[in-house]
Write a protein that holds these residues in place. Structure first.
Motif, PDB file in Angstrom:
ATOM      1  N   TYR A  51     -23.541 -13.429 -45.747  1.00 58.92           N
ATOM      2  CA  TYR A  51     -22.733 -14.207 -46.691  1.00 58.92           C
ATOM      3  C   TYR A  51     -22.695 -15.678 -46.301  1.00 58.92           C
ATOM      4  O   TYR A  51     -22.816 -16.553 -47.164  1.00 58.92           O
ATOM      5  CB  TYR A  51     -21.309 -13.656 -46.785  1.00 58.92           C
ATOM      6  CG  TYR A  51     -21.236 -12.276 -47.399  1.00 58.92           C
ATOM      7  CD1 TYR A  51     -21.917 -11.986 -48.589  1.00 58.92           C
ATOM      8  CD2 TYR A  51     -20.491 -11.266 -46.819  1.00 58.92           C
ATOM      9  CE1 TYR A  51     -21.853 -10.728 -49.153  1.00 58.92           C
ATOM     10  CE2 TYR A  51     -20.421  -9.999 -47.385  1.00 58.92           C
ATOM     11  CZ  TYR A  51     -21.113  -9.735 -48.554  1.00 58.92           C
ATOM     12  OH  TYR A  51     -21.050  -8.487 -49.121  1.00 58.92           O
ATOM     13  N   MET A  54     -25.833 -17.294 -47.207  1.00 57.35           N
ATOM     14  CA  MET A  54     -25.906 -17.535 -48.661  1.00 57.35           C
ATOM     15  C   MET A  54     -25.129 -18.807 -49.037  1.00 57.35           C
ATOM     16  O   MET A  54     -25.535 -19.551 -49.930  1.00 57.35           O
ATOM     17  CB  MET A  54     -25.333 -16.332 -49.422  1.00 57.35           C
ATOM     18  CG  MET A  54     -26.247 -15.112 -49.423  1.00 57.35           C
ATOM     19  SD  MET A  54     -25.407 -13.591 -49.934  1.00 57.35           S
ATOM     20  CE  MET A  54     -24.954 -13.983 -51.595  1.00 57.35           C
ATOM     21  N   LEU A  98     -13.932 -20.816 -42.967  1.00 55.97           N
ATOM     22  CA  LEU A  98     -13.860 -19.861 -41.855  1.00 55.97           C
ATOM     23  C   LEU A  98     -14.092 -18.482 -42.445  1.00 55.97           C
ATOM     24  O   LEU A  98     -13.262 -17.986 -43.226  1.00 55.97           O
ATOM     25  CB  LEU A  98     -12.482 -19.939 -41.170  1.00 55.97           C
ATOM     26  CG  LEU A  98     -12.206 -18.848 -40.125  1.00 55.97           C
ATOM     27  CD1 LEU A  98     -13.243 -18.866 -38.994  1.00 55.97           C
ATOM     28  CD2 LEU A  98     -10.790 -18.993 -39.571  1.00 55.97           C
ATOM     29  N   GLN A  99     -15.207 -17.881 -42.091  1.00 54.41           N
ATOM     30  CA  GLN A  99     -15.554 -16.595 -42.699  1.00 54.41           C
ATOM     31  C   GLN A  99     -14.609 -15.500 -42.219  1.00 54.41           C
ATOM     32  O   GLN A  99     -14.399 -15.317 -41.024  1.00 54.41           O
ATOM     33  CB  GLN A  99     -17.020 -16.243 -42.363  1.00 54.41           C
ATOM     34  CG  GLN A  99     -17.540 -14.989 -43.043  1.00 54.41           C
ATOM     35  CD  GLN A  99     -17.766 -15.123 -44.546  1.00 54.41           C
ATOM     36  OE1 GLN A  99     -17.683 -16.215 -45.112  1.00 54.41           O
ATOM     37  NE2 GLN A  99     -18.046 -14.027 -45.204  1.00 54.41           N
ATOM     38  N   HIS A 100     -14.070 -14.777 -43.182  1.00 50.45           N
ATOM     39  CA  HIS A 100     -13.190 -13.627 -42.931  1.00 50.45           C
ATOM     40  C   HIS A 100     -14.039 -12.364 -42.928  1.00 50.45           C
ATOM     41  O   HIS A 100     -14.946 -12.260 -43.752  1.00 50.45           O
ATOM     42  CB  HIS A 100     -12.135 -13.584 -44.048  1.00 50.45           C
ATOM     43  CG  HIS A 100     -11.474 -12.264 -44.222  1.00 50.45           C
ATOM     44  ND1 HIS A 100     -10.347 -11.910 -43.533  1.00 50.45           N
ATOM     45  CD2 HIS A 100     -11.814 -11.196 -44.992  1.00 50.45           C
ATOM     46  CE1 HIS A 100      -9.995 -10.677 -43.887  1.00 50.45           C
ATOM     47  NE2 HIS A 100     -10.856 -10.234 -44.765  1.00 50.45           N
ATOM     48  N   ASP A 122     -12.038 -23.540 -49.385  1.00 52.34           N
ATOM     49  CA  ASP A 122     -12.100 -22.096 -49.611  1.00 52.34           C
ATOM     50  C   ASP A 122     -10.710 -21.567 -50.009  1.00 52.34           C
ATOM     51  O   ASP A 122     -10.558 -20.387 -50.305  1.00 52.34           O
ATOM     52  CB  ASP A 122     -12.593 -21.436 -48.311  1.00 52.34           C
ATOM     53  CG  ASP A 122     -13.062 -20.004 -48.485  1.00 52.34           C
ATOM     54  OD1 ASP A 122     -13.660 -19.697 -49.532  1.00 52.34           O
ATOM     55  OD2 ASP A 122     -12.840 -19.191 -47.566  1.00 52.34           O
ATOM     56  N   PRO A 257     -24.218  -6.144 -58.625  1.00 49.01           N
ATOM     57  CA  PRO A 257     -24.004  -7.557 -58.288  1.00 49.01           C
ATOM     58  C   PRO A 257     -24.135  -8.446 -59.524  1.00 49.01           C
ATOM     59  O   PRO A 257     -24.359  -7.943 -60.625  1.00 49.01           O
ATOM     60  CB  PRO A 257     -25.141  -7.820 -57.288  1.00 49.01           C
ATOM     61  CG  PRO A 257     -26.234  -6.870 -57.680  1.00 49.01           C
ATOM     62  CD  PRO A 257     -25.539  -5.648 -58.232  1.00 49.01           C
ATOM     63  N   GLY A 258     -24.007  -9.754 -59.316  1.00 49.63           N
ATOM     64  CA  GLY A 258     -24.263 -10.704 -60.393  1.00 49.63           C
ATOM     65  C   GLY A 258     -23.037 -11.114 -61.180  1.00 49.63           C
ATOM     66  O   GLY A 258     -23.154 -11.764 -62.222  1.00 49.63           O
ATOM     67  N   GLY A 261     -19.414 -12.228 -57.197  1.00 46.56           N
ATOM     68  CA  GLY A 261     -20.004 -12.769 -55.953  1.00 46.56           C
ATOM     69  C   GLY A 261     -20.573 -14.179 -56.119  1.00 46.56           C
ATOM     70  O   GLY A 261     -20.180 -15.106 -55.400  1.00 46.56           O
TER      71      GLY A 261
END
Ligand SMILES: Nc1nc(=O)c2c([nH]1)NC[C@@H]1CN(c3ccc(C(=O)N[C@@H](CCC(=O)O)C(=O)O)cc3)C=[N+]21
Length: 281
Positions: A51, A54, A98-100, A122, A257-258, A261
């Motif tokens: 993620y 990405m 900060l990625q969770h 974020d 998906p699509g 996200g």
């Protein structure tokens, strides 16, 4: 009934074109400066790494820079707070992600709240949440804000509708409920202790699945004509809602998906560009 597909992937791609133009115009008026998003990944969870990658790729696609900070899984709260402080004070950094989740020895809430409000692109700080909930200016939490942006784009009627949010996490369910309330929905928040979940879901004009369990919400619980938003993401390309049986009896839905996200990532980038523009020129 043929449902409207809330196509987050295509929408995000078209909005990236506009963001690319804004970044390019900013460069032209500032001797080549660009917004910079710092991403912080703590530990080596492969899904989180994907993620974060990405998000960095999305920065690159619009011509922004990103600064990928990677910290070991043994990082302490103090060490992470020190890094956030450094990024808060770095004039070249305009946004901090900060990625969770972070490893369990870390006080994630303290670290989220250490992010300077103007760099909280974020939307994870208590202050940003509170301001948003009170209708004041603040960057929205990326996933729920992405959902609001896609609903707005497709002109989904929210005012006066019964929105049911299933899940109450800090960066999804709770801010989602507050954003829908701000948009004048009547909001019900359901969670793991909720009784009669199917009955409540049955009432939803707008349903948001934000539980984090694959296909936990069954198609048979959802009423005909509802707008269905699936914020889940699980291996095998399924979300939190059993979507397949719904596609010809709901009025609109986000595919997985699509759907949600790509909107999450687009919202993070959109808010980073805004922060960069404010700081640079
Ligand atoms: N501080 C923080 N902010 C977040 O916004 C945040 C986070 N932590 N931790 C994890 C979750 C998850 N998340 C996703 C973003 C994009 C896709 C996405 O683009 N998914 C693609 C499919 C990607 C694939 O191929 O697996 C899609 O739905 O079409 C998924 C999940 C952001 N999160």
């Amino acid at each position: 009934m043929t449902a409207l597909i809330l196509d987050g992937k295509t929408l995000a791609a078209s909005w990236e074109e506009q963001l690319t133009e804004r970044v390019s115009a900013l460069k032209n008026r500032s001797n080549g400066r660009t917004p910079i998003l710092a991403t912080i990944l703590v530990g080596d969870d492969p899904a989180s790494a994907t993620y974060v990658k990405m998000k960095g790729n999305a920065c690159r696609r619009v011509g922004m820079d990103s600064l990928a900070v990677e910290m070991p899984g043994s990082t302490s709260t103090e060490q992470l707070l020190a890094k956030i402080d450094e990024l808060n004070n770095d004039p070249n950094v305009h946004g901090i992600l900060l990625q969770h989740p972070v490893p369990e020895q870390i006080d994630e809430r303290a670290c989220f709240d250490a992010i300077a409000l103007h760099k909280d692109v974020d939307g994870v700080t208590c202050l940003g949440f509170g301001r948003m909930a009170m209708g004041e200016d603040a960057y929205g939490c990326a996933t729920p804000k992405g959902i609001m942006r896609i609903l707005e784009h497709y002109k989904i009627d929210i005012e006066g509708k019964h929105a049911v949010v299933v899940g109450r996490s800090a960066i999804l369910g709770k801010p989602m409920a507050m954003m829908l309330l701000e948009a004048n929905a009547t909001v019900t928040i359901c969670h793991s202790r909720t009784k009669n979940l199917p009955d409540l879901i049955k009432q939803a004009d707008i349903l948001v699945g934000a539980v984090g369990k694959p296909e936990f919400i069954k198609a048979e619980w959802i009423k005909d004509g509802a707008v269905v938003v699936d914020a889940g993401y699980h291996p095998g390309g399924v979300g939190d809602i059993e979507l397949a049986p719904l596609v010809d009896r709901v009025s609109a839905y986000t595919p997985v998906p699509g759907g949600v996200g790509p909107m999450t990532i687009n919202t993070l980038i959109f808010q980073s560009v805004d922060s960069g523009e404010k700081a640079i020129a």
